[in-house]
Design a protein around this motif. Structure first.
Motif, PDB file in Angstrom:
ATOM      1  N   SER A 165      -7.768   3.947   0.442  1.00  0.00           N
ATOM      2  CA  SER A 165      -7.470   4.620   1.172  1.00  0.00           C
ATOM      3  C   SER A 165      -6.390   5.595   1.270  1.00  0.00           C
ATOM      4  CB  SER A 165      -7.327   2.803   2.948  1.00  0.00           C
ATOM      5  OG  SER A 165      -5.762   3.353   2.522  1.00  0.00           O
ATOM      6  N   ASP A 166      -6.407   5.562   0.749  1.00  0.00           N
ATOM      7  CA  ASP A 166      -5.757   7.089   0.911  1.00  0.00           C
ATOM      8  C   ASP A 166      -6.183   8.124   1.474  1.00  0.00           C
ATOM      9  OD1 ASP A 166      -4.405   9.491   0.018  1.00  0.00           O
ATOM     10  OD2 ASP A 166      -3.081   8.815  -1.209  1.00  0.00           O
ATOM     11  N   PRO A 167      -5.752   8.864   2.217  1.00  0.00           N
ATOM     12  CA  PRO A 167      -6.701  10.257   3.225  1.00  0.00           C
ATOM     13  C   PRO A 167      -7.282  10.920   2.005  1.00  0.00           C
ATOM     14  CG  PRO A 167      -4.456   9.473   3.673  1.00  0.00           C
ATOM     15  CD  PRO A 167      -4.896   8.470   3.092  1.00  0.00           C
ATOM     16  N   TYR A 168      -6.296  10.971   0.792  1.00  0.00           N
ATOM     17  CA  TYR A 168      -6.709  12.143  -0.463  1.00  0.00           C
ATOM     18  C   TYR A 168      -8.410  11.777  -0.313  1.00  0.00           C
ATOM     19  CZ  TYR A 168      -6.987  14.662  -4.345  1.00  0.00           C
ATOM     20  OH  TYR A 168      -7.246  15.619  -6.105  1.00  0.00           O
ATOM     21  N   TYR A 169      -8.915  10.235  -0.548  1.00  0.00           N
ATOM     22  CA  TYR A 169      -9.695  10.055  -1.105  1.00  0.00           C
ATOM     23  C   TYR A 169     -10.812  10.573  -0.224  1.00  0.00           C
ATOM     24  CZ  TYR A 169      -7.368   8.391  -5.802  1.00  0.00           C
ATOM     25  OH  TYR A 169      -6.839   8.108  -6.483  1.00  0.00           O
ATOM     26  N   TYR A 170     -10.147   9.591   0.828  1.00  0.00           N
ATOM     27  CA  TYR A 170     -11.232   9.373   1.894  1.00  0.00           C
ATOM     28  C   TYR A 170     -11.879  11.168   2.116  1.00  0.00           C
ATOM     29  CZ  TYR A 170     -12.647   8.689   6.794  1.00  0.00           C
ATOM     30  OH  TYR A 170     -13.522   8.673   8.015  1.00  0.00           O
ATOM     31  N   SER A 171     -10.968  12.043   2.565  1.00  0.00           N
ATOM     32  CA  SER A 171     -11.547  12.922   2.925  1.00  0.00           C
ATOM     33  C   SER A 171     -12.900  13.882   1.864  1.00  0.00           C
ATOM     34  CB  SER A 171     -10.684  14.474   3.024  1.00  0.00           C
ATOM     35  OG  SER A 171      -9.773  14.367   1.740  1.00  0.00           O
ATOM     36  N   GLN A 172     -12.820  12.959   0.754  1.00  0.00           N
ATOM     37  CA  GLN A 172     -13.625  13.700  -0.419  1.00  0.00           C
ATOM     38  C   GLN A 172     -14.835  12.818  -0.162  1.00  0.00           C
ATOM     39  OE1 GLN A 172     -12.079  13.177  -4.088  1.00  0.00           O
ATOM     40  NE2 GLN A 172      -9.676  14.773  -2.826  1.00  0.00           N
ATOM     41  N   THR A 173     -14.299  11.425  -0.218  1.00  0.00           N
ATOM     42  CA  THR A 173     -15.644  10.404  -0.374  1.00  0.00           C
ATOM     43  C   THR A 173     -16.317   9.787   0.845  1.00  0.00           C
ATOM     44  OG1 THR A 173     -13.867   8.120  -0.092  1.00  0.00           O
ATOM     45  CG2 THR A 173     -14.608   8.857  -2.408  1.00  0.00           C
ATOM     46  N   ASP A 174     -15.684  10.453   2.422  1.00  0.00           N
ATOM     47  CA  ASP A 174     -16.138   9.566   3.663  1.00  0.00           C
ATOM     48  C   ASP A 174     -16.283   8.132   3.198  1.00  0.00           C
ATOM     49  OD1 ASP A 174     -16.352  10.059   6.074  1.00  0.00           O
ATOM     50  OD2 ASP A 174     -18.292  10.601   6.324  1.00  0.00           O
ATOM     51  N   VAL A 175     -15.637   7.678   2.936  1.00  0.00           N
ATOM     52  CA  VAL A 175     -15.589   5.764   2.257  1.00  0.00           C
ATOM     53  C   VAL A 175     -13.833   5.661   2.956  1.00  0.00           C
ATOM     54  CG1 VAL A 175     -16.176   3.727   0.935  1.00  0.00           C
ATOM     55  CG2 VAL A 175     -17.698   5.914   0.888  1.00  0.00           C
ATOM     56  N   SER A 176     -14.352   4.910   3.945  1.00  0.00           N
ATOM     57  CA  SER A 176     -13.017   4.004   4.742  1.00  0.00           C
ATOM     58  C   SER A 176     -12.681   2.668   4.216  1.00  0.00           C
ATOM     59  CB  SER A 176     -12.593   4.512   6.523  1.00  0.00           C
ATOM     60  OG  SER A 176     -13.942   3.325   7.020  1.00  0.00           O
ATOM     61  N   PHE A 177     -11.684   1.589   4.203  1.00  0.00           N
ATOM     62  CA  PHE A 177     -11.849   0.647   3.520  1.00  0.00           C
ATOM     63  C   PHE A 177     -10.652   0.441   5.091  1.00  0.00           C
ATOM     64  CE2 PHE A 177     -12.191   3.336  -0.166  1.00  0.00           C
ATOM     65  CZ  PHE A 177     -12.834   2.350  -1.006  1.00  0.00           C
ATOM     66  N   ILE A 178     -10.818  -1.082   5.060  1.00  0.00           N
ATOM     67  CA  ILE A 178     -10.141  -1.746   5.936  1.00  0.00           C
ATOM     68  C   ILE A 178      -9.962  -3.332   5.241  1.00  0.00           C
ATOM     69  CG2 ILE A 178     -10.531  -0.713   7.884  1.00  0.00           C
ATOM     70  CD1 ILE A 178     -12.202  -3.499   8.779  1.00  0.00           C
ATOM     71  N   THR A 179      -8.823  -4.253   5.226  1.00  0.00           N
ATOM     72  CA  THR A 179      -8.891  -5.202   4.554  1.00  0.00           C
ATOM     73  C   THR A 179      -8.470  -6.315   6.187  1.00  0.00           C
ATOM     74  OG1 THR A 179      -6.771  -3.990   3.520  1.00  0.00           O
ATOM     75  CG2 THR A 179      -6.503  -6.520   3.315  1.00  0.00           C
ATOM     76  N   ILE A 180      -8.682  -7.769   5.455  1.00  0.00           N
ATOM     77  CA  ILE A 180      -8.967  -8.509   6.854  1.00  0.00           C
ATOM     78  C   ILE A 180      -8.124  -9.764   6.200  1.00  0.00           C
ATOM     79  CG2 ILE A 180     -10.791 -10.252   7.625  1.00  0.00           C
ATOM     80  CD1 ILE A 180     -11.311  -8.102   8.939  1.00  0.00           C
ATOM     81  N   CYS A 181      -7.067 -10.471   7.104  1.00  0.00           N
ATOM     82  CA  CYS A 181      -6.720 -11.603   6.700  1.00  0.00           C
ATOM     83  C   CYS A 181      -5.781 -12.607   7.153  1.00  0.00           C
ATOM     84  CB  CYS A 181      -4.770 -11.182   6.735  1.00  0.00           C
ATOM     85  SG  CYS A 181      -4.770  -9.304   5.016  1.00  0.00           S
ATOM     86  N   PRO A 182      -7.481 -13.424   7.555  1.00  0.00           N
ATOM     87  CA  PRO A 182      -7.424 -14.858   8.243  1.00  0.00           C
ATOM     88  C   PRO A 182      -6.990 -15.737   8.408  1.00  0.00           C
ATOM     89  CG  PRO A 182     -10.043 -14.130   7.100  1.00  0.00           C
ATOM     90  CD  PRO A 182      -8.575 -13.550   6.501  1.00  0.00           C
ATOM     91  N   SER A 183      -6.013 -16.350   8.454  1.00  0.00           N
ATOM     92  CA  SER A 183      -5.806 -17.842   8.700  1.00  0.00           C
ATOM     93  C   SER A 183      -6.787 -18.814   8.410  1.00  0.00           C
ATOM     94  CB  SER A 183      -4.911 -17.733  10.007  1.00  0.00           C
ATOM     95  OG  SER A 183      -5.270 -18.041  11.227  1.00  0.00           O
ATOM     96  N   THR A 184      -6.134 -20.423   8.472  1.00  0.00           N
ATOM     97  CA  THR A 184      -6.842 -20.922   7.974  1.00  0.00           C
ATOM     98  C   THR A 184      -8.127 -21.249   8.770  1.00  0.00           C
ATOM     99  OG1 THR A 184      -5.161 -21.979   7.870  1.00  0.00           O
ATOM    100  CG2 THR A 184      -6.874 -23.407   7.782  1.00  0.00           C
ATOM    101  N   THR A 185      -9.886 -21.207   9.120  1.00  0.00           N
ATOM    102  CA  THR A 185     -10.471 -21.184   8.724  1.00  0.00           C
ATOM    103  C   THR A 185     -11.189 -22.078   8.278  1.00  0.00           C
ATOM    104  OG1 THR A 185     -10.272 -18.588   9.193  1.00  0.00           O
ATOM    105  CG2 THR A 185     -12.779 -19.914   9.493  1.00  0.00           C
ATOM    106  N   GLU A 186     -12.082 -23.050   9.510  1.00  0.00           N
ATOM    107  CA  GLU A 186     -12.721 -24.177   9.001  1.00  0.00           C
ATOM    108  C   GLU A 186     -14.112 -23.531   8.974  1.00  0.00           C
ATOM    109  OE1 GLU A 186     -11.653 -27.125   9.446  1.00  0.00           O
ATOM    110  OE2 GLU A 186      -9.808 -26.487  10.167  1.00  0.00           O
ATOM    111  N   THR A 187     -14.084 -23.983   7.078  1.00  0.00           N
ATOM    112  CA  THR A 187     -15.133 -23.452   6.328  1.00  0.00           C
ATOM    113  C   THR A 187     -15.344 -24.720   5.399  1.00  0.00           C
ATOM    114  OG1 THR A 187     -14.372 -22.771   5.136  1.00  0.00           O
ATOM    115  CG2 THR A 187     -15.241 -21.825   6.752  1.00  0.00           C
ATOM    116  N   ALA A 188     -16.264 -24.431   4.103  1.00  0.00           N
ATOM    117  CA  ALA A 188     -15.999 -25.797   3.127  1.00  0.00           C
ATOM    118  C   ALA A 188     -14.494 -25.494   2.590  1.00  0.00           C
ATOM    119  CB  ALA A 188     -17.053 -25.374   2.146  1.00  0.00           C
ATOM    120  N   MET A 189     -14.329 -24.249   2.112  1.00  0.00           N
ATOM    121  CA  MET A 189     -13.406 -23.970   1.328  1.00  0.00           C
ATOM    122  C   MET A 189     -12.173 -25.121   2.220  1.00  0.00           C
ATOM    123  SD  MET A 189     -11.398 -20.261   0.946  1.00  0.00           S
ATOM    124  CE  MET A 189     -12.476 -19.637  -0.392  1.00  0.00           C
TER     125      MET A 189
END
Ligand SMILES: NC(=O)c1ccc[n+]([C@@H]2O[C@H](COP(=O)([O-])OP(=O)(O)OC[C@H]3O[C@@H](n4cnc5c(N)ncnc54)[C@H](O)[C@@H]3O)[C@@H](O)[C@H]2O)c1
Length: 252
Positions: A165-189
């Motif tokens: 997500s470094d702004p240096y890359y973002y200024s060239q690629t126009d691709v942004s990055f986000i990170t998702i951190c869930p706590s315990t979620t009721e799934t098969a896992m």
């Protein structure tokens, strides 16, 4: 970001969080939804298609342990859709007895999948930009002894995603990055862990407070979609008990 008419790739879209998130994305009016997963599930494709008949919902096989297959899957999806606006890397496993497989799917798989998507989205290479969403975990922010290898894989996802997500890359690629951190979620896992908790050692330390805050897959999906709509490049999000909040790393 308004999700209407957007093109979305969801890696792991047949999983617990993935399937609920795909439903939410279709309710928001996305135009194309490509589900990349290791096994086909026509029933789930049918359920999703029924939610939004105007959308094009399709499946392409991806095995995150196979780098060539990852490249092939993204190329095939791009041929079908023309462009990606949003790519979610949402696959993962949790089994401390499968150390190499955990790192291969949870970390290397996310890395190769991200690069395969970026290659096709990068504005400086003829793409249209967009957002790449990598699903980590609350244990990507705070270690938990019972799942040391899983924790390592998720710390890796946080570091990798924030690095890109470094702004240096973002200024060239126009691709942004986000990170998702869930706590315990009721799934098969989580259900499979309750049946047989395959932990780092044969003893399990008490659960940290944040991991006790369970949420449903629907609640997690709703927060995930809200994050996609609102998040800025480089942001990291905690999804717990049906709530969403941004996490800010301390200055060093
Ligand atoms: N459930 C939780 O409590 C929780 C908490 C934090 C983070 N997460 C993360 O959220 C994501 C989704 O988890 P979930 O709970 O929905 O799990 P899930 O087991 O329901 O889904 C996992 C998905 O990963 C896919 N997958 C497994 N091996 C694969 C491979 N080799 N190639 C491609 N795809 C593969 C599965 O087919 C499935 O679609 C994972 O990254 C997980 O680590 C889950």
């Amino acid at each position: 970001m308004d999700l209407k008419n957007k093109n979305v790739i969801y890696v792991g879209g047949f999983g617990g969080i993935g399937f609920c998130s795909c439903k939410c994305l279709l309710e928001q009016g996305v135009a194309n939804l490509g589900i990349l997963d290791v096994f086909e599930d026509n029933e789930k494709i049918g359920t999703l298609q029924a939610l939004n008949k105007a959308a094009n919902v399709f499946y392409i096989k991806i095995d995150l342990t196979d780098v060539d297959n990852i490249e092939h899957a993204f190329t095939a999806a791009h041929d079908t859709m023309g462009r990606f606006d949003i790519v979610v890397n949402g696959s993962g496993i949790m089994n401390e007895h499968e150390i190499e497989r955990t790192i291969k799917i949870n970390l290397l798989g996310v890395i190769y999948s991200t690069f395969a998507a970026l290659r096709l989205m990068d504005k400086s290479k003829g793409g249209h930009g967009g957002v790449i969403v990598n699903i980590s975990s609350i244990v990507g922010l705070d270690a938990y002894g019972a799942y040391a290898t899983y924790t390592a894989s998720k710390y890796g996802v946080n570091g990798f995603t924030r690095a890109l997500s470094d702004p240096y890359y973002y200024s060239q690629t126009d691709v942004s990055f986000i990170t998702i951190c869930p706590s315990t979620t009721e799934t098969a896992m989580i259900a499979s862990l309750r049946m047989d908790a395959v932990t780092t050692f044969d003893r399990m330390p008490p659960l940290p407070k944040l991991l006790c805050n369970n949420q449903s897959a629907e609640e997690c999906a709703h927060s995930l979609v809200t994050a996609i709509k609102t998040a800025k490049n480089g942001s990291v999000w905690i999804l717990t008990s049906g709530t969403l909040r941004e996490y800010n790393y301390p200055d060093i």
